[in-house]
Write a protein that holds these residues in place. Structure first.
Motif, PDB file in Angstrom:
ATOM      1  N   LEU A  66       0.830  -1.201   0.000  1.00 45.95           N
ATOM      2  CA  LEU A  66       0.000   0.000   0.000  1.00 45.95           C
ATOM      3  C   LEU A  66       0.867   1.254   0.000  1.00 45.95           C
ATOM      4  O   LEU A  66       0.561   2.234  -0.683  1.00 45.95           O
ATOM      5  CB  LEU A  66      -0.928   0.006   1.226  1.00 45.95           C
ATOM      6  CG  LEU A  66      -2.175  -0.864   1.148  1.00 45.95           C
ATOM      7  CD1 LEU A  66      -2.931  -0.809   2.473  1.00 45.95           C
ATOM      8  CD2 LEU A  66      -3.073  -0.417   0.006  1.00 45.95           C
ATOM      9  N   ARG A  67       1.938   1.218   0.771  1.00 48.97           N
ATOM     10  CA  ARG A  67       2.846   2.369   0.826  1.00 48.97           C
ATOM     11  C   ARG A  67       3.478   2.609  -0.543  1.00 48.97           C
ATOM     12  O   ARG A  67       3.608   3.745  -0.996  1.00 48.97           O
ATOM     13  CB  ARG A  67       3.923   2.136   1.887  1.00 48.97           C
ATOM     14  CG  ARG A  67       4.860   3.321   2.085  1.00 48.97           C
ATOM     15  CD  ARG A  67       5.857   3.071   3.183  1.00 48.97           C
ATOM     16  NE  ARG A  67       5.219   3.126   4.499  1.00 48.97           N
ATOM     17  CZ  ARG A  67       5.088   2.085   5.302  1.00 48.97           C
ATOM     18  NH1 ARG A  67       5.548   0.899   4.939  1.00 48.97           N
ATOM     19  NH2 ARG A  67       4.501   2.209   6.474  1.00 48.97           N
ATOM     20  N   TRP A  68       3.867   1.524  -1.223  1.00 47.35           N
ATOM     21  CA  TRP A  68       4.462   1.671  -2.556  1.00 47.35           C
ATOM     22  C   TRP A  68       3.442   2.241  -3.547  1.00 47.35           C
ATOM     23  O   TRP A  68       3.770   3.131  -4.337  1.00 47.35           O
ATOM     24  CB  TRP A  68       4.957   0.313  -3.055  1.00 47.35           C
ATOM     25  CG  TRP A  68       6.150  -0.198  -2.314  1.00 47.35           C
ATOM     26  CD1 TRP A  68       7.041   0.535  -1.564  1.00 47.35           C
ATOM     27  CD2 TRP A  68       6.606  -1.558  -2.244  1.00 47.35           C
ATOM     28  NE1 TRP A  68       8.006  -0.292  -1.031  1.00 47.35           N
ATOM     29  CE2 TRP A  68       7.771  -1.575  -1.431  1.00 47.35           C
ATOM     30  CE3 TRP A  68       6.154  -2.756  -2.789  1.00 47.35           C
ATOM     31  CZ2 TRP A  68       8.463  -2.729  -1.155  1.00 47.35           C
ATOM     32  CZ3 TRP A  68       6.846  -3.924  -2.520  1.00 47.35           C
ATOM     33  CH2 TRP A  68       7.998  -3.911  -1.708  1.00 47.35           C
ATOM     34  N   CYS A  69       2.222   1.711  -3.507  1.00 48.88           N
ATOM     35  CA  CYS A  69       1.179   2.207  -4.422  1.00 48.88           C
ATOM     36  C   CYS A  69       0.906   3.684  -4.188  1.00 48.88           C
ATOM     37  O   CYS A  69       0.772   4.473  -5.133  1.00 48.88           O
ATOM     38  CB  CYS A  69      -0.106   1.400  -4.248  1.00 48.88           C
ATOM     39  SG  CYS A  69      -0.020  -0.293  -4.864  1.00 48.88           S
ATOM     40  N   SER A  70       0.811   4.061  -2.917  1.00 52.94           N
ATOM     41  CA  SER A  70       0.568   5.457  -2.579  1.00 52.94           C
ATOM     42  C   SER A  70       1.700   6.337  -3.095  1.00 52.94           C
ATOM     43  O   SER A  70       1.473   7.412  -3.673  1.00 52.94           O
ATOM     44  CB  SER A  70       0.432   5.602  -1.055  1.00 52.94           C
ATOM     45  OG  SER A  70       0.228   6.946  -0.698  1.00 52.94           O
ATOM     46  N   ALA A  71       2.942   5.891  -2.906  1.00 51.57           N
ATOM     47  CA  ALA A  71       4.095   6.671  -3.350  1.00 51.57           C
ATOM     48  C   ALA A  71       4.107   6.812  -4.869  1.00 51.57           C
ATOM     49  O   ALA A  71       4.389   7.901  -5.399  1.00 51.57           O
ATOM     50  CB  ALA A  71       5.387   6.013  -2.869  1.00 51.57           C
ATOM     51  N   LEU A  72       3.802   5.739  -5.587  1.00 50.24           N
ATOM     52  CA  LEU A  72       3.803   5.789  -7.046  1.00 50.24           C
ATOM     53  C   LEU A  72       2.717   6.725  -7.574  1.00 50.24           C
ATOM     54  O   LEU A  72       2.929   7.460  -8.547  1.00 50.24           O
ATOM     55  CB  LEU A  72       3.608   4.377  -7.616  1.00 50.24           C
ATOM     56  CG  LEU A  72       4.790   3.424  -7.403  1.00 50.24           C
ATOM     57  CD1 LEU A  72       4.435   2.028  -7.907  1.00 50.24           C
ATOM     58  CD2 LEU A  72       6.038   3.941  -8.113  1.00 50.24           C
ATOM     59  N   ILE A  73       1.556   6.700  -6.932  1.00 51.41           N
ATOM     60  CA  ILE A  73       0.481   7.614  -7.335  1.00 51.41           C
ATOM     61  C   ILE A  73       0.906   9.063  -7.117  1.00 51.41           C
ATOM     62  O   ILE A  73       0.679   9.932  -7.966  1.00 51.41           O
ATOM     63  CB  ILE A  73      -0.813   7.296  -6.557  1.00 51.41           C
ATOM     64  CG1 ILE A  73      -1.389   5.954  -7.014  1.00 51.41           C
ATOM     65  CG2 ILE A  73      -1.852   8.405  -6.764  1.00 51.41           C
ATOM     66  CD1 ILE A  73      -2.549   5.468  -6.185  1.00 51.41           C
ATOM     67  N   LEU A  74       1.532   9.334  -5.973  1.00 49.46           N
ATOM     68  CA  LEU A  74       1.982  10.692  -5.677  1.00 49.46           C
ATOM     69  C   LEU A  74       3.050  11.152  -6.668  1.00 49.46           C
ATOM     70  O   LEU A  74       3.047  12.307  -7.111  1.00 49.46           O
ATOM     71  CB  LEU A  74       2.517  10.756  -4.245  1.00 49.46           C
ATOM     72  CG  LEU A  74       1.472  10.611  -3.142  1.00 49.46           C
ATOM     73  CD1 LEU A  74       2.141  10.484  -1.785  1.00 49.46           C
ATOM     74  CD2 LEU A  74       0.503  11.788  -3.157  1.00 49.46           C
ATOM     75  N   ILE A  75       3.968  10.257  -7.017  1.00 45.79           N
ATOM     76  CA  ILE A  75       5.000  10.615  -7.999  1.00 45.79           C
ATOM     77  C   ILE A  75       4.363  10.913  -9.357  1.00 45.79           C
ATOM     78  O   ILE A  75       4.747  11.868 -10.048  1.00 45.79           O
ATOM     79  CB  ILE A  75       6.037   9.479  -8.120  1.00 45.79           C
ATOM     80  CG1 ILE A  75       6.878   9.391  -6.843  1.00 45.79           C
ATOM     81  CG2 ILE A  75       6.944   9.711  -9.327  1.00 45.79           C
ATOM     82  CD1 ILE A  75       7.819   8.205  -6.801  1.00 45.79           C
ATOM     83  N   ALA A  76       3.372  10.106  -9.733  1.00 46.46           N
ATOM     84  CA  ALA A  76       2.682  10.349 -11.009  1.00 46.46           C
ATOM     85  C   ALA A  76       1.988  11.714 -10.999  1.00 46.46           C
ATOM     86  O   ALA A  76       2.028  12.452 -11.994  1.00 46.46           O
ATOM     87  CB  ALA A  76       1.661   9.239 -11.262  1.00 46.46           C
ATOM     88  N   LEU A  77       1.358  12.049  -9.886  1.00 49.17           N
ATOM     89  CA  LEU A  77       0.705  13.358  -9.773  1.00 49.17           C
ATOM     90  C   LEU A  77       1.730  14.486  -9.842  1.00 49.17           C
ATOM     91  O   LEU A  77       1.480  15.528 -10.455  1.00 49.17           O
ATOM     92  CB  LEU A  77      -0.084  13.433  -8.467  1.00 49.17           C
ATOM     93  CG  LEU A  77      -1.358  12.598  -8.395  1.00 49.17           C
ATOM     94  CD1 LEU A  77      -1.908  12.595  -6.962  1.00 49.17           C
ATOM     95  CD2 LEU A  77      -2.408  13.136  -9.358  1.00 49.17           C
ATOM     96  N   ALA A  78       2.881  14.278  -9.190  1.00 48.63           N
ATOM     97  CA  ALA A  78       3.923  15.306  -9.206  1.00 48.63           C
ATOM     98  C   ALA A  78       4.458  15.523 -10.618  1.00 48.63           C
ATOM     99  O   ALA A  78       4.632  16.666 -11.065  1.00 48.63           O
ATOM    100  CB  ALA A  78       5.055  14.910  -8.263  1.00 48.63           C
TER     101      ALA A  78
END
Length: 208
Positions: free
Chosen positions: A82-94
């Motif tokens: 879940l932490r990895w998925c959250s981080a990847l989503i945030l990076i995509a948004l950035a």
């Protein structure tokens, strides 16, 4: 309401308010994205985005109040994914935000962010954060203020309202920031700064 139940209800109310503000007030990637989103769009979009965050906090408060300790062992095996998925989503948004910063103003106006999309985006980002549900579960277990259905309802409602009030303050701050930085250069600086900070927070999630 019986007189002997009033202290428990008041305790649940206070616990819910403290829980809501406790999870909402620390500045993280979600708060940063909320402020930046409102700054480059409108206050209406920011309000819906803020309510998306508060809805996620309220749902997790409800799950924690009802399920209690059963949540923590269930979440342990999937916390890292879940932490990895959250981080990847945030990076995509950035990355997406940084890319948009270099587009022409006319191109940006052709793809506006709708309030409903802002709500669902922030709801999804917040729901992906395993820290939120573990936080609420730990509070319920430690406090012992949600033993009855009434106390649970008061706790969840208070947590939602506390989170919503803080997120709306952030949205208002983003709207004021957007008015102060109406120029092309100001918007560029704001968006790139936000994207950089969100990326740093996402990397912190990956390395945690």
């Amino acid at each position: 309401m019986e007189a002997d139940a009033l202290p428990n209800v008041i305790a649940a109310l206070v616990a819910g308010l403290l829980a809501g503000y406790g999870i909402a007030m620390p500045v993280g990637a979600v708060a940063t994205y909320l402020v930046a989103l409102t700054a480059r769009t409108t206050l209406k979009v920011g309000v819906f985005a803020a309510l998306g965050v508060a809805t996620a906090d309220g749902l997790y408060a409800l799950i924690a109040a009802v399920s209690g300790s059963a949540l923590i062992p269930v979440l342990q095996p999937i916390t890292q994914p879940l932490r990895w998925c959250s981080a990847l989503i945030l990076i995509a948004l950035a990355v997406r935000g940084a890319a948009k910063a270099f587009k022409k103003p006319a191109d940006i106006e052709q793809t506006p962010v709708s309030p409903s999309r802002a709500y669902l985006t922030l709801l999804g980002i917040t729901m992906m954060n395993p820290t939120t549900v573990i936080y609420f579960a730990a509070l319920v277990l430690g406090g012992g203020t949600t033993t009855g259905h009434l106390e649970q309802a008061v706790f969840v409602t208070a947590a939602f309202l506390a989170s919503a009030s803080w997120q709306l303050i952030l949205a208002a701050g983003g709207a004021l920031l957007g008015r102060a930085l109406t120029g092309r250069r100001g918007q560029l600086i704001t968006t790139l700064t936000s994207s950089t900070l969100i990326s740093a927070l996402a990397l912190h999630l990956l390395l945690a």
